[in-house]
Design a protein around this motif. Structure first.
Motif, PDB file in Angstrom:
ATOM      1  N   LEU A 129      23.437  58.564  13.026  1.00  0.00           N
ATOM      2  CA  LEU A 129      22.148  58.053  13.459  1.00  0.00           C
ATOM      3  C   LEU A 129      21.133  58.057  12.329  1.00  0.00           C
ATOM      4  O   LEU A 129      21.309  58.757  11.322  1.00  0.00           O
ATOM      5  CB  LEU A 129      21.599  58.923  14.612  1.00  0.00           C
ATOM      6  N   SER A 130      20.071  57.294  12.508  1.00  0.00           N
ATOM      7  CA  SER A 130      18.950  57.346  11.585  1.00  0.00           C
ATOM      8  C   SER A 130      18.117  58.594  11.883  1.00  0.00           C
ATOM      9  O   SER A 130      18.272  59.219  12.937  1.00  0.00           O
ATOM     10  CB  SER A 130      18.067  56.108  11.732  1.00  0.00           C
ATOM     11  N   THR A 131      17.222  58.942  10.959  1.00  0.00           N
ATOM     12  CA  THR A 131      16.377  60.119  11.163  1.00  0.00           C
ATOM     13  C   THR A 131      15.550  59.978  12.437  1.00  0.00           C
ATOM     14  O   THR A 131      15.440  60.914  13.233  1.00  0.00           O
ATOM     15  CB  THR A 131      15.449  60.332   9.957  1.00  0.00           C
ATOM     16  N   GLY A 132      14.959  58.793  12.631  1.00  0.00           N
ATOM     17  CA  GLY A 132      14.156  58.567  13.825  1.00  0.00           C
ATOM     18  C   GLY A 132      14.959  58.741  15.097  1.00  0.00           C
ATOM     19  O   GLY A 132      14.487  59.339  16.071  1.00  0.00           O
ATOM     20  N   GLU A 133      16.181  58.235  15.099  1.00  0.00           N
ATOM     21  CA  GLU A 133      17.043  58.367  16.272  1.00  0.00           C
ATOM     22  C   GLU A 133      17.428  59.816  16.512  1.00  0.00           C
ATOM     23  O   GLU A 133      17.508  60.270  17.662  1.00  0.00           O
ATOM     24  CB  GLU A 133      18.285  57.508  16.100  1.00  0.00           C
ATOM     25  N   MET A 134      17.668  60.555  15.438  1.00  0.00           N
ATOM     26  CA  MET A 134      18.023  61.967  15.583  1.00  0.00           C
ATOM     27  C   MET A 134      16.874  62.769  16.180  1.00  0.00           C
ATOM     28  O   MET A 134      17.062  63.574  17.102  1.00  0.00           O
ATOM     29  CB  MET A 134      18.431  62.550  14.228  1.00  0.00           C
ATOM     30  N   LEU A 135      15.667  62.575  15.661  1.00  0.00           N
ATOM     31  CA  LEU A 135      14.517  63.316  16.166  1.00  0.00           C
ATOM     32  C   LEU A 135      14.253  62.983  17.631  1.00  0.00           C
ATOM     33  O   LEU A 135      13.952  63.861  18.444  1.00  0.00           O
ATOM     34  CB  LEU A 135      13.284  63.014  15.316  1.00  0.00           C
ATOM     35  N   ALA A 136      14.400  61.698  17.971  1.00  0.00           N
ATOM     36  CA  ALA A 136      14.216  61.292  19.363  1.00  0.00           C
ATOM     37  C   ALA A 136      15.289  61.903  20.253  1.00  0.00           C
ATOM     38  O   ALA A 136      15.021  62.314  21.388  1.00  0.00           O
ATOM     39  CB  ALA A 136      14.242  59.772  19.470  1.00  0.00           C
ATOM     40  N   GLY A 137      16.520  61.988  19.737  1.00  0.00           N
ATOM     41  CA  GLY A 137      17.609  62.575  20.505  1.00  0.00           C
ATOM     42  C   GLY A 137      17.397  64.053  20.780  1.00  0.00           C
ATOM     43  O   GLY A 137      17.690  64.546  21.874  1.00  0.00           O
ATOM     44  N   LEU A 138      16.875  64.773  19.789  1.00  0.00           N
ATOM     45  CA  LEU A 138      16.560  66.187  20.004  1.00  0.00           C
ATOM     46  C   LEU A 138      15.479  66.343  21.067  1.00  0.00           C
ATOM     47  O   LEU A 138      15.586  67.167  21.976  1.00  0.00           O
ATOM     48  CB  LEU A 138      16.082  66.837  18.701  1.00  0.00           C
ATOM     49  N   GLU A 139      14.427  65.553  20.922  1.00  0.00           N
ATOM     50  CA  GLU A 139      13.300  65.660  21.853  1.00  0.00           C
ATOM     51  C   GLU A 139      13.724  65.363  23.285  1.00  0.00           C
ATOM     52  O   GLU A 139      13.270  66.015  24.231  1.00  0.00           O
ATOM     53  CB  GLU A 139      12.177  64.711  21.428  1.00  0.00           C
ATOM     54  N   ALA A 140      14.615  64.388  23.439  1.00  0.00           N
ATOM     55  CA  ALA A 140      15.059  63.996  24.776  1.00  0.00           C
ATOM     56  C   ALA A 140      16.154  64.905  25.327  1.00  0.00           C
ATOM     57  O   ALA A 140      16.582  64.744  26.472  1.00  0.00           O
ATOM     58  CB  ALA A 140      15.554  62.551  24.755  1.00  0.00           C
ATOM     59  N   GLY A 141      16.636  65.840  24.524  1.00  0.00           N
ATOM     60  CA  GLY A 141      17.712  66.711  24.965  1.00  0.00           C
ATOM     61  C   GLY A 141      19.069  66.055  24.937  1.00  0.00           C
ATOM     62  O   GLY A 141      20.020  66.546  25.557  1.00  0.00           O
ATOM     63  N   GLU A 142      19.195  64.942  24.204  1.00  0.00           N
ATOM     64  CA  GLU A 142      20.465  64.220  24.112  1.00  0.00           C
ATOM     65  C   GLU A 142      21.304  64.690  22.927  1.00  0.00           C
ATOM     66  O   GLU A 142      22.470  64.324  22.800  1.00  0.00           O
ATOM     67  CB  GLU A 142      20.198  62.720  24.001  1.00  0.00           C
TER      68      GLU A 142
END
Length: 303
Positions: A129-142
């Motif tokens: 994933l891209s950095t943005g996708e990774m950070l969003a994934g952490l925040e969403a609990g994914e």
């Protein structure tokens, strides 16, 4: 091999040593004082050493007792760690990892291999994933953990564990005029069409590069944005411009471009493992992060 009774005696001894009083220790571990005294006496007889100097209302450790306390704490911590890892592994579950291949190279494979030996029941899921996708994934609990560039500023709600630091290099085409130079100045970088990772996908990278040029009174001539290292270096190889990349990437693509040293470069990139702070105490997650640290240390030791 330590028998269960001996482990129990060690736990009792540590409780007495830490309490400084047999009566208080007995209350803490729900044992009668005479029974606790007998267990400590049996331990002393087993090792042939006096561990405690008994006083009117307290105890004092003998030199042998001080040594025993240190060893007992280490042994019990190892035993408890083994039990916890086995319990967690038997519980199954999954570990969802987000990563950038160019940054996680050399880290992820050994860490996952070692982790799955300890937790064979855990299903490991890897997502490029891209950095943005990774950070969003952490925040969403994914996602449970990510391996990427550690943000320069504070990231609320996230905990970062530094793994590897990587200096910067300038990627240029094999026939580019800068390919013949030993070192490239910031002014020379700013004079070239700059190829860069997408700002929306890699905000930390974008901020670092543009801030660096600004510090030198220069402005980037951005000629193209790319969503991954393959497309970025393909553009460099085609002569569309130059790109600032981590030195680790140079090891992945030794023949496609020339990687030049930059004078007065930005500060080294810090590649780190990130997870949500409210998950940082998760035992299984902590084991995997520790395996990442071990892999990083092995890379440093191995050159």
């Amino acid at each position: 091999m330590v028998r269960p009774m001996e482990l129990r005696q060690l736990r009792y001894f540590v409780a007495v040593a830490e309490s400084g009083n047999i009566s208080r220790a007995a209350q803490k571990i729900f044992l009668t004082q005479p029974a606790l005294s007998r267990q400590i006496k049996a331990l002393e007889e087993e090792i042939g050493q006096c561990l405690l100097e008994r006083q009117a209302h307290s105890i004092r450790l003998t030199p042998a007792g001080e040594a025993m306390l240190h060893e007992a704490r280490e042994l019990l911590a190892r035993v408890d760690g083994v039990v916890e890892r086995v319990r967690t592994g038997a519980a199954g579950g999954r570990l969802r990892i987000g990563y950038a291949p160019s940054l996680a190279s050399g880290l992820l494979s050994p860490a996952v291999a070692n982790f799955t030996q300890v937790h064979p029941g855990t299903r490991v899921e890897l997502q490029d994933l891209s950095t943005g996708e990774m950070l969003a994934g952490l925040e969403a609990g994914e996602l449970d953990v990510i391996v990427t560039i550690a943000p320069r500023g504070e990231t609320r709600g996230l905990t970062w564990t530094p793994l590897v630091r990587s200096p910067w290099r300038l990627a240029v085409g094999l026939k580019h005029p800068l390919a013949r130079q030993n070192r490239v100045t910031p002014a020379a970088v700013a004079a070239e069409p700059l190829l860069i990772y997408s700002q929306s996908d890699y905000p930390e990278y974008w901020e670092t590069v543009t801030a660096w040029l600004k510090e030198h009174g220069l402005r980037a001539r951005v000629a193209g944005e790319y969503n991954g290292v393959d497309s970025l270096l393909a553009a460099v190889e085609s002569g569309l411009g130059v790109a600032l990349v981590a030195e680790r990437i140079a090891r992945l693509f030794p023949a496609r471009t020339r990687m030049k040293v930059v004078s007065a470069p930005p500060g080294d990139l810090c590649i780190a493992a990130g997870c949500r702070t409210d998950r940082a105490s998760d035992k299984r997650l902590a084991v995997f992060v520790e395996e990442l640290r071990g892999a990083a240390a092995g890379m440093v030791d191995g050159g």
